[in-house]
Write an enzyme that holds these catalytic residues in place. Structure first.
Site, PDB file in Angstrom:
ATOM      1  N   GLU A   1       0.873  -1.288   0.069  1.00 57.99           N
ATOM      2  CA  GLU A   1       0.025   0.257   0.058  1.00 57.99           C
ATOM      3  C   GLU A   1       0.845   1.290   0.032  1.00 57.99           C
ATOM      4  OE1 GLU A   1      -3.397   0.044   3.043  1.00 57.99           O
ATOM      5  OE2 GLU A   1      -3.851  -1.937   2.341  1.00 57.99           O
TER       6      GLU A   1
ATOM      7  N   HIS B   1      -8.461  10.558   4.244  1.00 55.29           N
ATOM      8  CA  HIS B   1      -8.320   9.691   3.280  1.00 55.29           C
ATOM      9  C   HIS B   1      -8.820  10.109   1.804  1.00 55.29           C
ATOM     10  CE1 HIS B   1      -8.329   5.782   1.139  1.00 55.29           C
ATOM     11  NE2 HIS B   1      -7.954   5.111   2.354  1.00 55.29           N
TER      12      HIS B   1
ATOM     13  N   ARG C   1      -0.226   8.908   2.187  1.00 56.86           N
ATOM     14  CA  ARG C   1      -1.609   9.468   2.336  1.00 56.86           C
ATOM     15  C   ARG C   1      -2.017  10.715   2.225  1.00 56.86           C
ATOM     16  NH1 ARG C   1      -5.315   5.609   6.000  1.00 56.86           N
ATOM     17  NH2 ARG C   1      -4.610   3.982   4.594  1.00 56.86           N
TER      18      ARG C   1
ATOM     19  N   HIS D   1     -10.574  10.718   8.350  1.00 55.50           N
ATOM     20  CA  HIS D   1     -10.405   9.118   8.419  1.00 55.50           C
ATOM     21  C   HIS D   1     -10.038   8.547   9.616  1.00 55.50           C
ATOM     22  CE1 HIS D   1      -9.937   5.172   6.989  1.00 55.50           C
ATOM     23  NE2 HIS D   1      -8.507   5.180   6.981  1.00 55.50           N
TER      24      HIS D   1
ATOM     25  N   ARG E   1      -0.451   8.528   9.522  1.00 50.39           N
ATOM     26  CA  ARG E   1      -0.359   7.167   9.757  1.00 50.39           C
ATOM     27  C   ARG E   1       0.004   6.550   8.528  1.00 50.39           C
ATOM     28  NH1 ARG E   1      -3.933   3.449   9.145  1.00 50.39           N
ATOM     29  NH2 ARG E   1      -5.849   4.762   9.208  1.00 50.39           N
TER      30      ARG E   1
END
Ligand code: SIN
Length: 513
Positions: A115, A233, A279, A340, A375
């Site tokens: 990811e 997100h 992200r 998120h 994160r």
């Protein structure tokens, strides 16, 4: 008032809460109190998976540690990162013992996905994109098989129960009616109530994630930190008339593209890793694209991937879109960022201790400083599982010595006699959510943060008096918003922070939205 007693009281029915219960049950009776069913918390909706230092050698651990620190924009505590990442192997093995059916290939090997901001594939998943629900159900099933486990729901945490020295020895809860006040006396309380994402207008969180845990802990005297670091997100469904719905980052990990209105990929303008940039970088890039050109529409596209792959690998996302009349495999889907994950919260040490004896906090409600300002993908389940195991030693040794549950001293006490949050004015969730989205969203300016804070203060001030039911939840929402906004004004800001912030990040006060 009804009064119950138990050794270990866990509050919050997500993965952190159930893992804590399972760790504590061998040491004494445990009770888990939840505001709703398993699907009322964020764990249930976690799609991507569980990040692990896959391979589990020293160098695998080091690589995962470095990726976490890099994504965290320089604000992670390296000791916390190393501790959580190193706990991954035991946490994973324990999930296998609980029967979590992680996805495997045709040779029986576990499948791993890469990811965003991970240097290599190391995310394990279950049911394709149903990892959170599957892990949670396996843990809950294991807890329900234990004789000394009790589950109470729906009960809303109202206030901690303190002894004369200020140590926490249980908690009070509101039931479905205001008159249903419940006292639970306990040797130790473990708070795992999740974050506050539903205070923002656009969010991936279920609707009751509104910062209750942080608010109640703050009133009890806990230190709350880093609330400014809220994660947005990037790829959340943006279809008029539908709820925001997460389109997991694992889709980009498996090769999905982000396209602009012309159908061109644009992420390489922003980061050499393109769609697999951290992200926060992707969320900012989408915000810039969407606000600099009002005609712009960003879509997530998987049309170039082999036919049938996406349907099989992401059945939940595929099925959800199908119900909305969209075939994900052939149609690019409009996306826009949404709130998120709460990276700050109740300050704890690496064993989950808060500053108050008798109270531990784990998971999204806690700040163990592992995530920094952004994160790393799929590290949240890892943190929840590792911390749910790590607390045991300190909870068991410290609570048995210092916190024998006393008999109830509050029988017959009325709710009005307790210390209650206060606010006057109208209850308007939509006004609150709009305010927080505009003042503490992806792009923040000092002027808007101050305006937001003024709005919250105005709503918190005025007539004093006890609040119950939905007004209690609203008072918590106001307080959690205040903690976020205040922290934005005092937290360190870095260029790579999870937000763009006023002139420091090169964005001027020109209010681009
Ligand atoms: C996702 O699946 O994209 C979200 C997982 C996470 O929050 O790390």
């Amino acid at each position: 008032m009804e009064s119950l007693a138990v050794d270990y009281l866990v509050i919050g029915g997500g993965i952190a809460g159930f893992q804590a219960v399972l760790s504590l049950l061998p040491h004494g009776p445990a009770m888990l109190v939840s505001k709703g069913p398993l699907s009322s918390g964020s764990s249930y909706f976690a799609q991507g998976g569980l990040a692990l230092p896959w391979g589990f050698t020293e160098s695998d651990i080091e690589s995962h540690v470095q990726d976490t620190i890099l994504a965290g924009a320089g604000l992670c505590d390296p000791d916390a990162v190393r501790t959580i990442v190193s706990g991954g192997e035991e946490a994973f093995e324990s999930l296998l013992r609980y029967g979590v059916p992680f996805d495997r290939d045709k040779n029986g090997q576990f499948r791993t996905t890469r990811e965003a901001a991970h240097a290599r594939p190391r995310i394990v998943h279950a049911g394709g994109d149903r990892t959170g629900a599957i892990i949670l159900k396996s843990l809950a099933d294991a807890a329900f098989r234990q004789p000394h486990f009790r589950f109470l729901s729906p009960y809303q945490l109202y206030q901690f129960r303190k002894d004369s020295e200020g140590n926490i020895q249980g908690a009070y809860f509101l039931g479905e009616r205001d008159s249903d006040l419940l006292e639970i006396r306990a040797k130790a309380v473990i708070l795992a109530t999740g974050g506050a994402g539903s205070l923002f207008l656009r969010t991936t969180n279920p609707r009751f994630q509104r910062g209750d845990g942080v608010s109640v802990a703050y009133r009890a005297g806990c230190e709350i930190e880093r609330m400014a670091y809220y994660q947005f997100h990037p790829t959340v469904l943006d279809l008029p008339g539908t709820q925001p719905f997460l389109l997991t980052e694992a889709m980009r990990g498996e090769g999905a593209y982000l396209l602009d209105s012309k159908g061109d990929r644009f992420m390489f303008k922003y980061h050499p890793e393109g769609e697999l940039a951290p992200r926060d970088v992707v969320a900012r890039a989408l915000w810039i694209e969407l606000t600099s050109d009002k005609q712009q529409q960003i879509t997530l596209s998987v049309g170039h991937l082999p036919k049938g792959f996406v349907r099989k690998r992401f059945p939940q996302v595929y099925g959800h879109l199908k119900e909305l009349g969209i075939d994900l495999e052939t149609t690019p889907v409009p996306v826009r960022p949404a709130a998120h994950f709460q990276m700050g919260g109740i300050r704890t040490d690496l064993d989950g201790r808060t500053g108050i004896k008798g109270l531990w906090a784990i998971g999204e409600v806690a700040s163990v400083r592992v995530h920094g300002a952004n994160r790393l993908a799929s590290n949240s389940l890892l943190e929840a599982l590792v911390m749910g195991r790590r607390i045991v030693e300190s909870v068991v040794s410290e609570s048995s010595e210092h916190f024998p549950p006393k008999t109830s001293t509050t029988d017959g006490k009325k709710i009005e006699e307790m210390i209650l949050p206060e606010f006057s004015g109208e209850e308007s969730w939509s006004a609150l959510k709009t305010m927080l989205w505009e003042s503490a969203g992806i792009v923040r300016t000092i002027r808007r943060v101050r305006q937001g804070l003024d709005w919250v203060e105005e709503n918190l001030a005025g007539t004093k008096g006890p609040v119950h039911g939905s007004r209690f939840a609203y008072a918590n929402g106001l307080l959690a918003s205040k903690l976020i906004l205040q922290d934005i004004l005092t937290s360190p800001v870095t260029g790579a922070n999870c937000v763009l912030f006023g002139p420091e990040a090169g964005i001027v006060e020109s209010e681009r939205s």
